[in-house]
Design a protein around this motif. Structure first.
Motif, PDB file in Angstrom:
ATOM      1  N   ASP A 177       0.843  -1.193   0.000  1.00 23.58           N
ATOM      2  CA  ASP A 177       0.000   0.000   0.000  1.00 23.58           C
ATOM      3  C   ASP A 177       0.882   1.249   0.000  1.00 23.58           C
ATOM      4  O   ASP A 177       0.917   2.008   0.968  1.00 23.58           O
ATOM      5  N   ASP A 221      -3.625  -2.291 -14.194  1.00 22.35           N
ATOM      6  CA  ASP A 221      -4.864  -2.835 -13.649  1.00 22.35           C
ATOM      7  C   ASP A 221      -4.711  -4.290 -13.233  1.00 22.35           C
ATOM      8  O   ASP A 221      -5.600  -4.842 -12.567  1.00 22.35           O
ATOM      9  N   LYS A 235      -1.240  -6.565  -8.158  1.00 22.24           N
ATOM     10  CA  LYS A 235      -1.984  -7.014  -6.970  1.00 22.24           C
ATOM     11  C   LYS A 235      -2.426  -5.834  -6.106  1.00 22.24           C
ATOM     12  O   LYS A 235      -3.453  -5.908  -5.429  1.00 22.24           O
ATOM     13  N   GLN A 236      -1.639  -4.746  -6.076  1.00 21.15           N
ATOM     14  CA  GLN A 236      -2.093  -3.539  -5.397  1.00 21.15           C
ATOM     15  C   GLN A 236      -3.093  -2.870  -6.344  1.00 21.15           C
ATOM     16  O   GLN A 236      -2.755  -2.588  -7.491  1.00 21.15           O
ATOM     17  N   ASN A 237      -4.282  -2.619  -5.899  1.00 16.36           N
ATOM     18  CA  ASN A 237      -5.337  -2.072  -6.759  1.00 16.36           C
ATOM     19  C   ASN A 237      -4.995  -0.639  -7.153  1.00 16.36           C
ATOM     20  O   ASN A 237      -4.993   0.261  -6.304  1.00 16.36           O
ATOM     21  N   ASP A 253      -6.581   1.602  -8.894  1.00 12.89           N
ATOM     22  CA  ASP A 253      -7.663   2.569  -8.722  1.00 12.89           C
ATOM     23  C   ASP A 253      -7.767   3.015  -7.261  1.00 12.89           C
ATOM     24  O   ASP A 253      -7.993   4.200  -6.979  1.00 12.89           O
ATOM     25  N   GLU A 254      -7.597   2.066  -6.349  1.00 14.98           N
ATOM     26  CA  GLU A 254      -7.635   2.421  -4.928  1.00 14.98           C
ATOM     27  C   GLU A 254      -6.443   3.298  -4.552  1.00 14.98           C
ATOM     28  O   GLU A 254      -6.583   4.232  -3.748  1.00 14.98           O
TER      29      GLU A 254
END
Length: 516
Positions: A442, A475, A478-480, A482-483
């Motif tokens: 993150d 896209d 594994k880390q999104n 968009d988030e």
């Protein structure tokens, strides 16, 4: 300061695992600083520099594992050591549960898995050349993540690989995608017809991500290691990789990436490319501009290089959103900055992303400083305060000796960000957030509290602090993504759609006139 030391004799853990363990150890409540490392002379020197060196460490052998801990006074250092050992045990158990077999040597692994054709070397540099030599002699291609390998050993290994018709990627090779499998730091991109040869990890990641965004894919991404295009090494791996991609039926277009090569090596590479039967795009960051030749396309910036590659591969540029600069936004931000807010501070986890932003700024400004500047006049040393326009690569050796890479542990960058945000002459802070294999789960989220607090404090002092963030990812990572972008924009930061745009926006926010 309460220093505690635990030596585990004849215990080897690879450098990537040690970086991850050190990151987790430093997050334990009560820990001021912790280093988990093999007892090499380099690691001992790091411990000296941070005040964790003892006579016990001085006596440790290179095959020993050191846990060095500075605990806060109110915490029990013995208990903290036990917690760190628990982290190490948990990692071993996790690996054991996920892996049906493990091997202690390359020879036994190759014997047990005869179809294997590639070895990833991630051991301390003191041992890396020896292990790479074993792998090559076992007819394995090599990707060497390890650094601190001598130039002489690098040349020897690359000559051996060349004789055997094998790839010797590295040392200090952080990124590769082989047969659609990402190795070390890499992004999840679709398979396609563009082959990449990169003497730059994040530069290769950036090109691969932009190619994916533009609808094409990567056939192979072959890393060379950062020294490959030095005069001493002579581009040995890049030349062999060009040969390999020319022979690969799935590769239709080749992209070459490097920081400025030695001039004699650059000419050698271009001479080889002139003989290629496939189109070649060259992005040598910061090199002198050159005219295109038949089948050879020289690009100054990353997005332009990726766009050229995909159009050569057959993508219609008119069908693409190429994300031109947001001109109204530039006018809006300029109006918010006070007259004294004249400077950019770039804080990067990726060296090539830092380079691209720095060279973009240098096109307009003469007072650009960096820890990766090539001239002494503008070179900042470890610990130096920023001045004027400053760009810091937190992945440089002085920041990573004995510590995890900033893509894994961003603590050094967070501390520097807080410092830069206090400077009333700073108008823009520019940062990258790298997604993909091996990267922080993150990267934006871990920075959000500091970014939000800095913007609020600046506003209370009557100034606007402009934060630009570029999220390098796809896209499929594994880390999104968009988030990650949502977290960035939710605290009022500006999202840049590419490394190229990030550098251009930062520059244009603090000057008059716009280049698109």
């Amino acid at each position: 300061m309460t220093i505690s030391i635990k030596i585990q004799p004849n215990t080897y853990i690879d450098s990537v695992s040690l970086m991850a363990l050190s990151t987790k150890a430093n997050q334990l409540a009560g820990v001021d600083q912790a280093i988990i490392a093999m007892a090499t002379e380099m690691n001992k020197e790091v411990m000296k520099n941070v005040g964790l060196y003892t006579d016990e460490i001085a006596q440790a052998q290179t095959s020993d594992l050191i846990i060095a801990l500075d605990a806060k006074e109110e915490h029990d250092s013995v208990e903290l050591i036990k917690k760190i050992e628990t982290l190490m045990t948990e990692k071993k158990e996790k690996v054991s549960s996920q892996t049906s077999e493990s091997f202690t040597t390359i020879e036994t692994a190759k014997k047990a898995i005869p179809e294997a054709n590639l070895a990833v070397i991630s051991v301390n540099g003191q041992y890396a050349a020896r292990e790479a030599r074993k792998a090559l002699n076992s007819e394995l291609h090599v990707m060497m993540f390890s650094d601190n390998v001598s130039v002489e050993e690098e040349i020897e290994l690359k000559e051996l690989a060349h004789e055997k018709g094998l790839l010797m990627m590295g040392p200090d090779c952080g990124t590769a995608i082989i047969n659609n499998v990402g190795l070390c730091f890499a992004n999840n991109v679709r398979k396609g017809s563009v082959g990449i040869v990169g003497a730059s990890g994040t530069g290769s990641q950036e090109i691969s991500v932009r190619i994916h965004e533009f609808g094409e894919g990567v056939s192979q991404l072959i890393g060379t290691g950062g020294r490959d295009l030095s005069e001493a090494v002579g581009g040995k791996m890049m030349l062999d990789a060009i040969d390999a991609l020319e022979s690969d039926e799935e590769t239709k277009v080749i992209v070459l990436i490097s920081k400025p090569p030695a001039k004699v090596v650059e000419e050698k590479i271009i001479a080889r490319v002139r003989k290629a039967d496939k189109p070649v795009v060259i992005w040598f960051i910061g090199s002198e501009a050159r005219e295109n030749e038949e089948g050879i396309y020289f690009e100054k910036m990353s997005k332009s290089a990726a766009l050229r590659a995909v159009t050569l591969a057959g993508i219609d540029q008119n069908s693409l959103d190429v994300h031109p600069l947001n001109l109204p936004l530039i006018d809006e931000v300029r109006a918010k900055l006070n007259p004294e807010q004249k400077y950019i501070r770039g804080l990067f986890t990726g060296g090539t992303l830092c380079d691209e932003a720095m060279f973009t700024a240098k096109e307009r400004f003469s007072d650009v400083y960096s820890n990766i500047a090539t001239d002494q006049e503008h070179l900042l040393h470890f610990g130096d305060a920023s001045k004027a326009h400053t760009f810091i690569d937190f992945g440089a050796d002085e920041f990573t000796n004995g510590k995890p890479h900033p893509m894994i542990d961003p603590s050094n960058r967070i501390a520097r960000f807080i410092e830069e945000a206090e400077d009333s002459t700073v108008g823009v802070i520019l940062m990258d957030f790298v997604l993909g294999y091996g990267a922080h789960p993150d990267p934006v989220g871990v920075m959000v509290p500091a970014m939000k607090a800095a913007k609020e404090k600046a506003a209370s002092q009557g100034r606007h602090l402009e934060i630009i963030g570029y999220v390098l990812g796809t896209d499929l990572d594994k880390q999104n993504i968009d988030e990650q972008v949502e977290k960035l924009t939710s605290i009022g930061a500006t999202y840049a759609s590419s490394s190229q745009n990030a550098g251009l926006l930062a520059r244009e926010f603090v000057v008059k006139g716009v280049e698109q």
